[in-house]
Design an enzyme around this catalytic site. Structure first.
Site, mmCIF file in Angstrom:
data_model
loop_
_atom_site.group_PDB
_atom_site.id
_atom_site.type_symbol
_atom_site.label_atom_id
_atom_site.label_comp_id
_atom_site.label_asym_id
_atom_site.label_seq_id
_atom_site.Cartn_x
_atom_site.Cartn_y
_atom_site.Cartn_z
ATOM 1 N N THR A 2 -41.779 10.512 18.607
ATOM 2 C CA THR A 2 -43.134 10.203 18.938
ATOM 3 C C THR A 2 -44.018 11.654 19.609
ATOM 4 O O THR A 2 -45.029 11.835 19.322
ATOM 5 C CB THR A 2 -43.661 8.995 19.959
ATOM 6 O OG1 THR A 2 -42.862 8.017 19.339
ATOM 7 C CG2 THR A 2 -44.761 8.800 20.549
ATOM 8 N N SER A 30 -47.550 5.540 11.869
ATOM 9 C CA SER A 30 -46.839 5.432 12.865
ATOM 10 C C SER A 30 -45.769 6.838 12.918
ATOM 11 O O SER A 30 -45.437 7.409 11.817
ATOM 12 C CB SER A 30 -46.206 4.159 12.635
ATOM 13 O OG SER A 30 -45.284 4.247 13.904
ATOM 14 N N THR A 31 -45.571 7.164 14.352
ATOM 15 C CA THR A 31 -44.312 7.958 14.313
ATOM 16 C C THR A 31 -43.159 7.774 13.374
ATOM 17 O O THR A 31 -42.535 8.196 12.703
ATOM 18 C CB THR A 31 -43.804 8.015 15.559
ATOM 19 O OG1 THR A 31 -44.751 8.569 16.456
ATOM 20 C CG2 THR A 31 -42.443 8.951 15.756
ATOM 21 N N ASN A 32 -42.852 6.280 13.267
ATOM 22 C CA ASN A 32 -41.940 5.724 12.497
ATOM 23 C C ASN A 32 -41.832 5.657 10.985
ATOM 24 O O ASN A 32 -40.793 5.750 10.489
ATOM 25 C CB ASN A 32 -41.512 4.176 12.849
ATOM 26 C CG ASN A 32 -41.363 3.931 14.207
ATOM 27 O OD1 ASN A 32 -41.294 4.916 15.213
ATOM 28 N ND2 ASN A 32 -41.648 2.607 14.720
ATOM 29 N N THR A 58 1.482 30.737 -2.363
ATOM 30 C CA THR A 58 1.213 29.273 -2.009
ATOM 31 C C THR A 58 2.102 29.027 -0.746
ATOM 32 O O THR A 58 3.117 29.599 -0.605
ATOM 33 C CB THR A 58 2.035 28.288 -3.247
ATOM 34 O OG1 THR A 58 3.411 28.775 -3.144
ATOM 35 C CG2 THR A 58 1.347 28.502 -4.375
ATOM 36 N N SER A 77 -13.351 47.430 18.538
ATOM 37 C CA SER A 77 -12.577 47.298 19.718
ATOM 38 C C SER A 77 -13.360 48.367 20.654
ATOM 39 O O SER A 77 -13.686 49.460 20.284
ATOM 40 C CB SER A 77 -11.202 47.474 19.557
ATOM 41 O OG SER A 77 -10.460 47.589 20.763
ATOM 42 N N SER A 78 -13.315 47.854 21.916
ATOM 43 C CA SER A 78 -13.508 48.795 22.866
ATOM 44 C C SER A 78 -12.516 49.542 23.576
ATOM 45 O O SER A 78 -12.746 50.529 24.371
ATOM 46 C CB SER A 78 -14.275 47.936 24.184
ATOM 47 O OG SER A 78 -13.333 47.125 24.677
ATOM 48 N N LYS A 81 -10.451 50.707 15.127
ATOM 49 C CA LYS A 81 -10.017 49.297 14.727
ATOM 50 C C LYS A 81 -11.657 48.738 14.032
ATOM 51 O O LYS A 81 -12.488 48.779 14.619
ATOM 52 C CB LYS A 81 -9.696 48.440 15.855
ATOM 53 C CG LYS A 81 -9.135 47.156 15.456
ATOM 54 C CD LYS A 81 -8.451 46.403 16.739
ATOM 55 C CE LYS A 81 -7.853 45.004 16.226
ATOM 56 N NZ LYS A 81 -8.731 44.122 15.771
#
Length: 480
Positions: free
Chosen positions: A105, A144-146, A191, A322-323, A328
Site C-alpha cells: 500500500t 486498489s493496491t491489491n 570426472t 593479496s596484501s 598473487k
C-alpha cells in the site's frame, strides 16, 4: 531529495503531517518513511518497478477517461505526469522502503502522490491541492493496491528479464567464441576430479555455452507467468468500485504502453490471492544462477595455480590478490558471480516462504517477493556482464602445459583399448603412472601398435570424439 526547510501540511485519517514543500510525495509516504526505515533502500533502486507503477497509473487514467468515470482534463494531466516518470523523471521521489508492511500500500500511495503532484504542477497548481486532483479519488480511481502492485511487479520483472536475457545471450556468445578459439587444444577431461579421457578445451567451453543457451530458453518460458495480471480485480478480485468494463479496457491500454502482451486472469479472485507464479519464476532464476555458479567453479579450478594447480587456462588479471603475497592474483570475477548465485538461491527461499505465508484473499508479503526477485534479476544481469567483459573474453589457454598433460595421461590409453585390449591397456596405464612416461611410447615399445597406428588413433580429432573411428585393426592379445 529536498532543498529547503519550508513545509506544507497534509492530512489523512490519522491526522496532519508536515511535508517538505518541494517533495512530490505526501502524507501517506511520510508515514511509510517513519514506519519502514529498515532496508535504507527506496523502491527507486528498481527503475523498472517505478516504470511499472507509472505504466499502470497511465493505463488506468486512459481507461477511466474512455469509460467516462474520469474527466478528460484530469485524465490528461495524470497521463502526462505518468509519461514524465516513464521518461525517467522524478524517480528519486519514489522513496518508500522496498520492504514494508501493508502488502504494498505504501508503494501504491507513493506513486499516487508523486504522480498527482506532478500533474498539479502541470496544471499550474500547488503541490497538495488535492481538492482539485486527488491521489486517491482520481489517480487511484478504479484501482486498489491489491491489483496495482502485483501488476506493476510483473511489468517490472518482464522489463528486467529482457535485460537479463540480453546479457545472457551475450555471455553465451563469448563462451561460443572461446569454444571455437580453443577447438584445437587437446586436454584431459575429468570426472570426480580424477583424470578421465581426452577432450578439447573448445568442447569444454562450447558445453558452457550450451548450458547458458538452455537457461536462456527456460527464462524466456517464464514470460507467460508474468503476462497474466489481475488489474481490475481491485480489493479482492470482485472488481468493486470499478466499471464492469474496466478490466478489459485497462489491459488494452496497458499493452499499448508496455507492448508486453498482457492478459487479464480468468479468475481475478484466484489471481489476487495466489502468487505462485512468482515462485515459479524465482525457481527458474535460481536454476540459471546455480548453473552459472557451477561454470564459475570450473573456471576457478581450471585456472588454479598458476604453478601448483591445474593451470590449464589463464583468467585476465583484474587486481592484486593479496596484501601480503606479492604477485598473487585471484579469480575475483568468477568469485563475485558465485556470490551473486548464493544470494539468488537465498532469495528463492525467501520468495517460497512469502508465497506460502499468504492468507485468504491476499498475500501481504508481496513487497519482499518483489525485492527478492528484482534484486536477483538485477544482480544476475550485472554478473553476466562483468563475467563476459572482465573474464571470459580475455581467457587464454596454456597450450604447452595441456599438451604435456595429455601426453602423459593414462586416459589416452582408453582410446587404444579397441586395438590392444583392456588388459594390456590397464598394464600400460599402470606403467605410465609409475614412470611418468608417454603412453604412446610405451605402446610402441611393447610392440602392440606401430607409431603410425598410435599417432592416428590419438590424434586430437579422434581423442575428442570429433572424428569417428570407423574401423579397427585386430586386437592384439596381451600375451602375444
Amino acid at each position: 531529495m529536498t532543498t529547503t526547510n519550508a513545509t506544507r501540511t497534509e492530512t489523512d485519517s490519522l491526522g496532519s503531517v508536515e511535508i517538505p514543500v518541494d517533495a512530490y510525495w505526501g502524507v501517506h509516504t511520510a508515514r511509510a518513511l517513519e514506519n519502514f526505515a529498515i532496508t535504507k533502500r527506496p523502491i527507486s533502486v528498481y527503475p523498472d518497478l517505478v516504470n511499472g507503477l507509472a505504466a499502470v497509473k497511465q493505463a488506468a487514467a486512459r481507461a477511466n477517461v474512455e469509460l467516462g468515470t474520469l474527466s478528460a482534463e484530469k485524465g490528461d494531466l495524470i497521463v502526462r505526469a505518468c509519461q514524465k516518470v516513464l521518461d525517467g523523471e522524478y524517480h528519486d521521489q519514489f522513496c518508500v522502503g522496498v520492504i514494508q508492511g501493508g502488502a504494498g500500500t505504501s508503494t501504491n500511495m507513493n506513486a499516487n502522490e508523486v504522480i498527482t503532484n506532478i500533474a498539479l504542477e502541470l496544471a499550474g497548481r500547488e503541490k497538495g491541492d488535492y481538492a482539485y486532483l486527488s491521489p486517491i479519488d482520481h489517480t487511484n480511481r478504479s484501482q486498489s493496491t491489491n491489483d496495482v502492485y502485483p501488476t506493476s511487479i510483473k511489468i517490472a520483472l518482464a522489463f528486467s528479464l529482457q535485460t537479463l536475457l540480453t546479457e545472457l545471450k551475450a555471455l553465451r556468445a563469448s563462451f561460443t567464441a572461446k569454444g571455437s578459439e580453443f577447438n584445437h587444444v587437446l586436454k584431459v577431461g575429468r570426472t570426480q576430479l580424477q583424470d578421465a579421457v581426452p577432450m578439447t578445451l573448445g568442447q569444454e567451453f562450447h558445453g558452457f555455452a550450451t548450458t547458458l543457451g538452455e537457461d536462456y530458453d527456460r527464462l524466456r518460458e517464464t514470460l507467460p507467468l508474468l503476462a497474466e495480471i489481475n488489474l481490475g480485480a481491485t480489493a479482492i478480485g470482485t472488481g468493486i468500485t470499478a466499471d464492469p468494463r474496466y478490466a478489459g479496457v485497462v489491459v488494452r491500454h496497458l499493452n499499448e504502453i508496455t507492448d508486453l502482451g498482457l492478459s487479464t486472469a480468468p479468475d481475478l479472485v484466484e489471481s489476487t490471492s495466489d502468487v505462485g507464479g512468482f515462485m515459479s519464476f524465482s525457481g527458474t532464476l535460481k536454476r540459471s544462477a546455480v548453473k552459472l555458479s557451477k561454470i564459475c567453479n570450473d573456471l576457478r579450478l581450471l585456472s588454479s595455480g598458476p604453478q601448483a594447480g591445474l593451470g590449464e587456462i589463464n583468467l585476465p588479471a583484474r587486481q592484486a590478490g593479496s596484501s601480503i603475497m606479492p604477485g598473487k592474483v585471484n579469480p575475483v570475477i568468477p568469485e563475485v558471480v558465485n556470490q551473486v548465485a548464493f544470494s539468488v538461491v537465498g532469495a528463492d527461499m525467501t520468495v517460497t516462504m512469502a508465497v506460502e505465508g499468504g492468507q485468504l484473499q491476499l498475500n501481504a508479503f508481496e513487497p519482499v517477493i518483489a525485492h527478492s526477485l528484482l534484486q536477483s534479476i538485477t544482480w544476475m544481469a550485472q554478473a553476466c556482464n562483468t563475467l563476459r567483459i572482465n573474464c571470459i573474453d580475455g581467457i587464454t589457454a596454456n597450450e604447452e602445459r595441456l599438451e604435456t598433460m595429455v601426453g602423459t595421461s593414462v586416459g589416452v590409453v582408453t582410446a587404444l583399448t579397441p586395438f590392444i585390449g583392456y588388459a594390456a591397456a590397464a598394464a600400460l596405464a599402470k606403467t605410465a603412472l609409475l614412470t611418468g612416461r608417454n603412453v604412446a611410447d610405451l605402446v610402441v615399445e611393447a610392440g602392440l601398435m606401430t607409431r603410425e597406428e598410435v599417432t592416428k588413433q590419438i590424434a586430437p580429432a579422434r581423442l575428442s570424439g570429433m572424428e569417428a573411428i570407423t574401423s579397427a585393426i585386430p586386437i592384439i592379445s596381451p600375451t602375444a
